[in-house]
Motif scaffolding. Structure first.
Motif, PDB file in Angstrom:
ATOM      1  N   PRO A 108       0.808  -1.226   0.000  1.00  0.00           N
ATOM      2  CA  PRO A 108       0.000   0.000   0.000  1.00  0.00           C
ATOM      3  C   PRO A 108       0.842   1.277   0.000  1.00  0.00           C
ATOM      4  O   PRO A 108       0.549   2.216  -0.729  1.00  0.00           O
ATOM      5  N   VAL A 109       1.920   1.307   0.792  1.00  0.00           N
ATOM      6  CA  VAL A 109       2.781   2.493   0.820  1.00  0.00           C
ATOM      7  C   VAL A 109       3.485   2.661  -0.516  1.00  0.00           C
ATOM      8  O   VAL A 109       3.593   3.772  -1.040  1.00  0.00           O
ATOM      9  N   GLY A 110       3.958   1.562  -1.091  1.00  0.00           N
ATOM     10  CA  GLY A 110       4.617   1.611  -2.393  1.00  0.00           C
ATOM     11  C   GLY A 110       3.682   2.073  -3.499  1.00  0.00           C
ATOM     12  O   GLY A 110       4.073   2.860  -4.367  1.00  0.00           O
ATOM     13  N   GLN A 111       2.439   1.594  -3.480  1.00  0.00           N
ATOM     14  CA  GLN A 111       1.459   2.028  -4.480  1.00  0.00           C
ATOM     15  C   GLN A 111       1.171   3.517  -4.346  1.00  0.00           C
ATOM     16  O   GLN A 111       1.091   4.236  -5.350  1.00  0.00           O
ATOM     17  N   HIS A 112       1.026   3.986  -3.108  1.00  0.00           N
ATOM     18  CA  HIS A 112       0.777   5.414  -2.876  1.00  0.00           C
ATOM     19  C   HIS A 112       1.952   6.255  -3.381  1.00  0.00           C
ATOM     20  O   HIS A 112       1.760   7.265  -4.063  1.00  0.00           O
ATOM     21  N   GLN A 113       3.174   5.832  -3.067  1.00  0.00           N
ATOM     22  CA  GLN A 113       4.353   6.565  -3.507  1.00  0.00           C
ATOM     23  C   GLN A 113       4.461   6.561  -5.026  1.00  0.00           C
ATOM     24  O   GLN A 113       4.828   7.573  -5.625  1.00  0.00           O
ATOM     25  N   ASN A 114       4.141   5.443  -5.659  1.00  0.00           N
ATOM     26  CA  ASN A 114       4.188   5.359  -7.112  1.00  0.00           C
ATOM     27  C   ASN A 114       3.197   6.345  -7.738  1.00  0.00           C
ATOM     28  O   ASN A 114       3.514   7.014  -8.723  1.00  0.00           O
ATOM     29  N   GLU A 115       2.003   6.448  -7.162  1.00  0.00           N
ATOM     30  CA  GLU A 115       1.010   7.411  -7.666  1.00  0.00           C
ATOM     31  C   GLU A 115       1.502   8.848  -7.501  1.00  0.00           C
ATOM     32  O   GLU A 115       1.304   9.681  -8.380  1.00  0.00           O
ATOM     33  N   LEU A 116       2.137   9.133  -6.363  1.00  0.00           N
ATOM     34  CA  LEU A 116       2.699  10.473  -6.150  1.00  0.00           C
ATOM     35  C   LEU A 116       3.768  10.790  -7.197  1.00  0.00           C
ATOM     36  O   LEU A 116       3.812  11.896  -7.741  1.00  0.00           O
ATOM     37  N   LEU A 117       4.637   9.801  -7.479  1.00  0.00           N
ATOM     38  CA  LEU A 117       5.689  10.016  -8.474  1.00  0.00           C
ATOM     39  C   LEU A 117       5.111  10.253  -9.857  1.00  0.00           C
ATOM     40  O   LEU A 117       5.586  11.124 -10.598  1.00  0.00           O
ATOM     41  N   LYS A 118       4.064   9.511 -10.224  1.00  0.00           N
ATOM     42  CA  LYS A 118       3.412   9.700 -11.525  1.00  0.00           C
ATOM     43  C   LYS A 118       2.779  11.087 -11.612  1.00  0.00           C
ATOM     44  O   LYS A 118       2.882  11.771 -12.634  1.00  0.00           O
ATOM     45  N   SER A 119       2.122  11.516 -10.527  1.00  0.00           N
ATOM     46  CA  SER A 119       1.498  12.842 -10.509  1.00  0.00           C
ATOM     47  C   SER A 119       2.548  13.934 -10.605  1.00  0.00           C
ATOM     48  O   SER A 119       2.365  14.930 -11.320  1.00  0.00           O
ATOM     49  N   ALA A 120       3.665  13.768  -9.899  1.00  0.00           N
ATOM     50  CA  ALA A 120       4.735  14.761  -9.943  1.00  0.00           C
ATOM     51  C   ALA A 120       5.339  14.843 -11.337  1.00  0.00           C
ATOM     52  O   ALA A 120       5.616  15.939 -11.840  1.00  0.00           O
ATOM     53  N   GLU A 121       5.515  13.695 -11.968  1.00  0.00           N
ATOM     54  CA  GLU A 121       6.050  13.674 -13.331  1.00  0.00           C
ATOM     55  C   GLU A 121       5.103  14.388 -14.284  1.00  0.00           C
ATOM     56  O   GLU A 121       5.520  15.187 -15.120  1.00  0.00           O
ATOM     57  N   TRP A 122       3.804  14.130 -14.143  1.00  0.00           N
ATOM     58  CA  TRP A 122       2.802  14.750 -15.012  1.00  0.00           C
ATOM     59  C   TRP A 122       2.763  16.256 -14.784  1.00  0.00           C
ATOM     60  O   TRP A 122       2.722  17.038 -15.730  1.00  0.00           O
ATOM     61  N   CYS A 123       2.782  16.688 -13.514  1.00  0.00           N
ATOM     62  CA  CYS A 123       2.739  18.119 -13.205  1.00  0.00           C
ATOM     63  C   CYS A 123       4.023  18.838 -13.618  1.00  0.00           C
ATOM     64  O   CYS A 123       4.021  20.054 -13.785  1.00  0.00           O
ATOM     65  N   SER A 124       5.125  18.093 -13.798  1.00  0.00           N
ATOM     66  CA  SER A 124       6.389  18.707 -14.194  1.00  0.00           C
ATOM     67  C   SER A 124       6.489  18.957 -15.686  1.00  0.00           C
ATOM     68  O   SER A 124       7.410  19.641 -16.139  1.00  0.00           O
ATOM     69  N   GLU A 125       5.564  18.420 -16.473  1.00  0.00           N
ATOM     70  CA  GLU A 125       5.581  18.653 -17.911  1.00  0.00           C
ATOM     71  C   GLU A 125       5.239  20.120 -18.183  1.00  0.00           C
ATOM     72  O   GLU A 125       4.354  20.690 -17.546  1.00  0.00           O
TER      73      GLU A 125
END
Length: 152
Positions: free
Chosen positions: A111-128
């Motif tokens: 669960p913690v890994g899935q949450h962190q993965n979602e945060l990383l994907k969101s950060a990558e998307w917002c960084s575009e």
């Protein structure tokens, strides 16, 4: 007679399962587990307590960013023989929030890994660059400092 013994055994097993499930669900509502050490220290201070680091696993994160894996109140006695009631012993996990090649951390299936993965994907998307005008990205990047590369 053996039928009655079987029924009693099934009833006892069901009761044991219900009793053990309560312990699992109480961990989900724990006020410190899963929080960063900085958040946990603040919470303990608001309870008029003193946080003390008991154990540390890993060394990838700064102490304030480590996650609380468990905790307990101290049962030690002071020099006068009085119990130290307001000392909280905190166990920390300082591995990366998400494991990668050569870097220990949480599994992406946890669960913690899935949450962190979602945060990383969101950060990558917002960084575009094209997302610079997207209103939810600025507060997201502010909350997750250091994850976004875009300047807001």
């Amino acid at each position: 007679m053996s039928f009655t013994v079987r029924i009693a055994g099934v009833f006892a097993s069901a009761l044991a399962l219900l009793a053990s499930a309560g312990g699992l669900s109480s961990a989900a509502g724990d006020p410190l587990i899963g929080k960063t050490y900085a958040e946990a220290s603040s919470a303990v201070a608001s309870w008029n307590g003193t946080p003390k680091i008991s154990t540390v696993v890993g060394s990838r994160l700064a102490t304030d960013d480590c996650l609380v894996s468990s905790w307990q109140k101290s049962s030690a006695l002071d020099s006068a023989g009085n119990r130290q009631r307001y000392i909280f012993l905190i166990n920390l996990n300082c591995n990366d929030l998400l494991a990668s090649a050569g870097s220990p951390g949480n599994s992406i299936t946890s669960p913690v890994g899935q949450h962190q993965n979602e945060l990383l994907k969101s950060a990558e998307w917002c960084s575009e660059p094209e997302q610079a005008e997207y209103a939810p990205c600025a507060p997201f990047c502010a909350r997750n400092e250091g994850m976004c590369t875009a300047n807001f």
